[in-house]
Design a protein around this motif. Structure first.
Motif, PDB file in Angstrom:
ATOM      1  N   ILE A   1     -11.200   9.755   7.109  1.00  0.00           N
ATOM      2  CA  ILE A   1     -11.244   8.447   6.446  1.00  0.00           C
ATOM      3  C   ILE A   1      -9.886   8.137   5.833  1.00  0.00           C
ATOM      4  O   ILE A   1      -9.374   8.907   5.025  1.00  0.00           O
ATOM      5  CB  ILE A   1     -12.337   8.424   5.364  1.00  0.00           C
ATOM      6  N   PRO A   2      -9.265   7.018   6.208  1.00  0.00           N
ATOM      7  CA  PRO A   2      -7.980   6.646   5.602  1.00  0.00           C
ATOM      8  C   PRO A   2      -8.147   6.360   4.100  1.00  0.00           C
ATOM      9  O   PRO A   2      -9.171   5.814   3.677  1.00  0.00           O
ATOM     10  CB  PRO A   2      -7.582   5.365   6.353  1.00  0.00           C
ATOM     11  N   VAL A   3      -7.149   6.737   3.335  1.00  0.00           N
ATOM     12  CA  VAL A   3      -7.161   6.479   1.891  1.00  0.00           C
ATOM     13  C   VAL A   3      -5.829   5.853   1.501  1.00  0.00           C
ATOM     14  O   VAL A   3      -4.766   6.422   1.779  1.00  0.00           O
ATOM     15  CB  VAL A   3      -7.395   7.765   1.079  1.00  0.00           C
ATOM     16  N   HIS A   4      -5.889   4.694   0.870  1.00  0.00           N
ATOM     17  CA  HIS A   4      -4.681   3.957   0.485  1.00  0.00           C
ATOM     18  C   HIS A   4      -4.727   3.598  -0.997  1.00  0.00           C
ATOM     19  O   HIS A   4      -5.797   3.334  -1.546  1.00  0.00           O
ATOM     20  CB  HIS A   4      -4.543   2.652   1.286  1.00  0.00           C
ATOM     21  N   VAL A   5      -3.570   3.562  -1.619  1.00  0.00           N
ATOM     22  CA  VAL A   5      -3.433   3.054  -2.980  1.00  0.00           C
ATOM     23  C   VAL A   5      -2.849   1.645  -2.896  1.00  0.00           C
ATOM     24  O   VAL A   5      -1.819   1.425  -2.240  1.00  0.00           O
ATOM     25  CB  VAL A   5      -2.509   3.939  -3.837  1.00  0.00           C
ATOM     26  N   ILE A   6      -3.504   0.694  -3.533  1.00  0.00           N
ATOM     27  CA  ILE A   6      -2.978  -0.675  -3.602  1.00  0.00           C
ATOM     28  C   ILE A   6      -1.928  -0.713  -4.704  1.00  0.00           C
ATOM     29  O   ILE A   6      -2.249  -0.542  -5.882  1.00  0.00           O
ATOM     30  CB  ILE A   6      -4.100  -1.679  -3.889  1.00  0.00           C
ATOM     31  N   VAL A   7      -0.675  -0.909  -4.324  1.00  0.00           N
ATOM     32  CA  VAL A   7       0.411  -0.863  -5.310  1.00  0.00           C
ATOM     33  C   VAL A   7       0.844  -2.249  -5.769  1.00  0.00           C
ATOM     34  O   VAL A   7       1.557  -2.370  -6.769  1.00  0.00           O
ATOM     35  CB  VAL A   7       1.631  -0.088  -4.758  1.00  0.00           C
ATOM     36  N   THR A   8       0.437  -3.306  -5.072  1.00  0.00           N
ATOM     37  CA  THR A   8       0.768  -4.637  -5.551  1.00  0.00           C
ATOM     38  C   THR A   8      -0.145  -5.015  -6.708  1.00  0.00           C
ATOM     39  O   THR A   8      -1.369  -4.839  -6.622  1.00  0.00           O
ATOM     40  CB  THR A   8       0.635  -5.703  -4.445  1.00  0.00           C
TER      41      THR A   8
ATOM     42  N   ILE B   1     -12.295   1.237  -4.847  1.00  0.00           N
ATOM     43  CA  ILE B   1     -12.598   1.798  -6.160  1.00  0.00           C
ATOM     44  C   ILE B   1     -11.363   1.633  -7.038  1.00  0.00           C
ATOM     45  O   ILE B   1     -10.250   1.920  -6.609  1.00  0.00           O
ATOM     46  CB  ILE B   1     -13.032   3.278  -6.049  1.00  0.00           C
ATOM     47  N   ALA B   2     -11.560   1.145  -8.248  1.00  0.00           N
ATOM     48  CA  ALA B   2     -10.410   0.735  -9.058  1.00  0.00           C
ATOM     49  C   ALA B   2     -10.552   1.165 -10.511  1.00  0.00           C
ATOM     50  O   ALA B   2     -11.262   0.519 -11.292  1.00  0.00           O
ATOM     51  CB  ALA B   2     -10.244  -0.783  -8.983  1.00  0.00           C
ATOM     52  N   PRO B   3      -9.881   2.245 -10.904  1.00  0.00           N
ATOM     53  CA  PRO B   3      -9.846   2.608 -12.317  1.00  0.00           C
ATOM     54  C   PRO B   3      -8.792   1.803 -13.067  1.00  0.00           C
ATOM     55  O   PRO B   3      -7.595   1.948 -12.832  1.00  0.00           O
ATOM     56  CB  PRO B   3      -9.494   4.100 -12.291  1.00  0.00           C
ATOM     57  N   GLY B   4      -9.265   0.936 -13.932  1.00  0.00           N
ATOM     58  CA  GLY B   4      -8.386   0.176 -14.813  1.00  0.00           C
ATOM     59  C   GLY B   4      -8.902   0.396 -16.224  1.00  0.00           C
ATOM     60  O   GLY B   4      -9.096   1.522 -16.641  1.00  0.00           O
ATOM     61  N   THR B   5      -9.160  -0.681 -16.956  1.00  0.00           N
ATOM     62  CA  THR B   5      -9.820  -0.537 -18.244  1.00  0.00           C
ATOM     63  C   THR B   5     -11.172   0.132 -18.046  1.00  0.00           C
ATOM     64  O   THR B   5     -11.557   1.060 -18.754  1.00  0.00           O
ATOM     65  CB  THR B   5      -9.998  -1.897 -18.922  1.00  0.00           C
TER      66      THR B   5
ATOM     67  N   PRO C   1      -3.867   3.968 -10.827  1.00  0.00           N
ATOM     68  CA  PRO C   1      -3.275   4.678  -9.677  1.00  0.00           C
ATOM     69  C   PRO C   1      -1.803   4.415  -9.429  1.00  0.00           C
ATOM     70  O   PRO C   1      -1.049   5.372  -9.158  1.00  0.00           O
ATOM     71  CB  PRO C   1      -4.155   4.220  -8.510  1.00  0.00           C
ATOM     72  N   PRO C   2      -1.309   3.164  -9.516  1.00  0.00           N
ATOM     73  CA  PRO C   2       0.133   2.973  -9.279  1.00  0.00           C
ATOM     74  C   PRO C   2       1.030   3.690 -10.288  1.00  0.00           C
ATOM     75  O   PRO C   2       2.201   3.948 -10.001  1.00  0.00           O
ATOM     76  CB  PRO C   2       0.304   1.448  -9.390  1.00  0.00           C
ATOM     77  N   ARG C   3       0.492   4.035 -11.455  1.00  0.00           N
ATOM     78  CA  ARG C   3       1.279   4.722 -12.483  1.00  0.00           C
ATOM     79  C   ARG C   3       1.362   6.231 -12.243  1.00  0.00           C
ATOM     80  O   ARG C   3       2.191   6.912 -12.868  1.00  0.00           O
ATOM     81  CB  ARG C   3       0.683   4.480 -13.874  1.00  0.00           C
ATOM     82  N   ILE C   4       0.492   6.747 -11.372  1.00  0.00           N
ATOM     83  CA  ILE C   4       0.429   8.202 -11.175  1.00  0.00           C
ATOM     84  C   ILE C   4       0.530   8.549  -9.686  1.00  0.00           C
ATOM     85  O   ILE C   4      -0.118   9.498  -9.222  1.00  0.00           O
ATOM     86  CB  ILE C   4      -0.869   8.787 -11.782  1.00  0.00           C
ATOM     87  N   LEU C   5       1.337   7.821  -8.951  1.00  0.00           N
ATOM     88  CA  LEU C   5       1.422   8.024  -7.505  1.00  0.00           C
ATOM     89  C   LEU C   5       1.825   9.453  -7.119  1.00  0.00           C
ATOM     90  O   LEU C   5       1.187  10.052  -6.246  1.00  0.00           O
ATOM     91  CB  LEU C   5       2.388   7.001  -6.888  1.00  0.00           C
ATOM     92  N   PRO C   6       2.882  10.038  -7.724  1.00  0.00           N
ATOM     93  CA  PRO C   6       3.232  11.430  -7.349  1.00  0.00           C
ATOM     94  C   PRO C   6       2.093  12.403  -7.616  1.00  0.00           C
ATOM     95  O   PRO C   6       1.863  13.335  -6.841  1.00  0.00           O
ATOM     96  CB  PRO C   6       4.458  11.739  -8.213  1.00  0.00           C
TER      97      PRO C   6
ATOM     98  N   LEU D   1       0.812  -1.210   0.000  1.00  0.00           N
ATOM     99  CA  LEU D   1       0.000   0.000   0.000  1.00  0.00           C
ATOM    100  C   LEU D   1       0.847   1.261   0.000  1.00  0.00           C
ATOM    101  O   LEU D   1       1.972   1.268   0.508  1.00  0.00           O
ATOM    102  CB  LEU D   1      -0.914   0.028   1.236  1.00  0.00           C
ATOM    103  N   LEU D   2       0.292   2.342  -0.545  1.00  0.00           N
ATOM    104  CA  LEU D   2       0.820   3.682  -0.375  1.00  0.00           C
ATOM    105  C   LEU D   2      -0.330   4.522   0.179  1.00  0.00           C
ATOM    106  O   LEU D   2      -1.417   4.546  -0.395  1.00  0.00           O
ATOM    107  CB  LEU D   2       1.328   4.265  -1.684  1.00  0.00           C
TER     108      LEU D   2
END
Length: 336
Positions: free
Chosen positions: A307-314, A135-139, A278-283, A118-119
């Motif tokens: 509310i905690p907010v985390h990015v799943i990076v794996t 929530i997951a933006p992919g395709t 999200p993992p491609r645009i972390l900064p 996580l980040l």
């Protein structure tokens, strides 16, 4: 040995996980894994068949996370012409099969994720046993949530909230809605907040004259079938104003919709961002407008800040989830 699959509109990942002693956890790393370009195959069966040709392990159960609604053991993949049925797969391959929504799969993995997976964008103040949103933006744009059960664990639930009608919160977003509404009819969040949505934002900014399109970028986009990676790469590298503006608008909408999800399920346990973008645009997520739009909920803004907010990076979250799903199933449930 458990067969796990992450079935997406762009790629399908297959993996085999070993059950560790005590049958309560799976191995952290799969013993075998392979990625397939989804659109080059006519069905999931063909991918499984090809994957298992090189497999010497006896499979005891399988679970597949599918990018689309799953009803009664049957799934239609949202961005693929596939229909998947658990009973048909079980009969063909000789082991029990369970299907679940892809965000349900990611949600199932959330309680098992480690800090290195996580980040954190916002530490917040998590409430013990509070609901969790994913929530997951992919395709596309996937959504799901987890609720604490009396059994002493979280249970993941699917949602198709990404297909809810897009609600603009700025004049520019309203202009974009008015641009796309007569062209699409129904403008969902997925249409402006996902891999298929990023080119729609870009097109709006270009066609309405907000930003010029550099000739080199025009040529680069003309050479590819999927424009999103080109746009995102140029935005991250600050190579084109139109791409940077596209990503800015994308993050505003993502932050707002993540906040909508948090309010809808009262996600005091946290919000987790999954998907491939999200993992491609972390900064950019850390420094950009995402958290501002996430918190901007009027009288509830103070609560949103807690509310905690985390990015799943794996990249293996959905695989972990489907493996744990297969592990949790009893033999009588496998073909349901």
């Amino acid at each position: 040995m458990l067969l796990a699959g992450d079935i997406g509109g762009t790629k399908t990942v297959m993996a085999i996980f070993e059950v560790e002693r005590g049958a309560t956890t799976i191995t952290r790393h799969p013993v075998q894994e392979r990625t397939f370009p989804s659109q080059q195959y006519q069905s999931l069966e063909l991918i499984i068949e090809e994957f298992l040709q090189d497999c010497d392990y006896p499979i005891s159960a399988a679970s597949f996370g599918v990018a689309g609604p799953v009803v009664g053991g049957r799934a239609e993949v949202t961005n693929l012409p596939w229909v998947i049925e658990s009973e048909a797969l079980a009969e063909r391959f000789g082991f029990g099969v369970h299907l679940l929504n892809d965000l349900e799969a990611v949600g199932t993995a959330v309680p098992h994720l480690e800090r290195t997976d996580l980040l954190t964008l916002n530490e917040g103040q998590p409430v013990e046993r509070g609901a969790i949103g994913v929530i997951a933006p992919g395709t596309g744009l996937g959504e799901g949530f987890l609720v604490w059960q009396t059994t002493g664990r979280y249970e993941a639930h699917p949602s198709e909230g990404g297909h809810c009608a897009f609600g603009p919160t700025t004049p520019l977003q309203l202009e974009m809605l008015n641009y796309w509404l007569p062209r699409m009819g129904h403008v969902s969040y997925e249409r402006v907040c996902s891999g298929i949505g990023i080119p729609n934002i870009y097109t709006f900014l270009r066609e309405t004259g907000h930003y010029p399109e550099p000739p080199w970028l025009h040529d680069a986009l003309a050479e590819v079938s999927d424009q999103t990676p080109v746009i995102v790469k140029a935005a991250v590298a600050s190579e084109a104003d139109i791409c940077m503006a596209t990503l800015q608008l994308f993050m505003e909408i993502l932050g707002d919709q993540a906040g909508n999800l948090a309010l809808t399920v009262l996600a005091t346990g946290g919000i987790y961002l999954g998907g491939g973008i999200p993992p491609r645009i972390l900064p950019q997520l850390q420094q950009g407008p995402f958290m501002e739009f996430f918190r901007d909920k009027g009288r509830f803004s103070d609560m949103m800040g807690r509310i905690p907010v985390h990015v799943i990076v794996t990249p293996k979250a959905a695989l972990y989830g489907t493996a744990y799903d297969a592990l949790a199933l009893s033999p009588g449930e496998l073909a349901q």
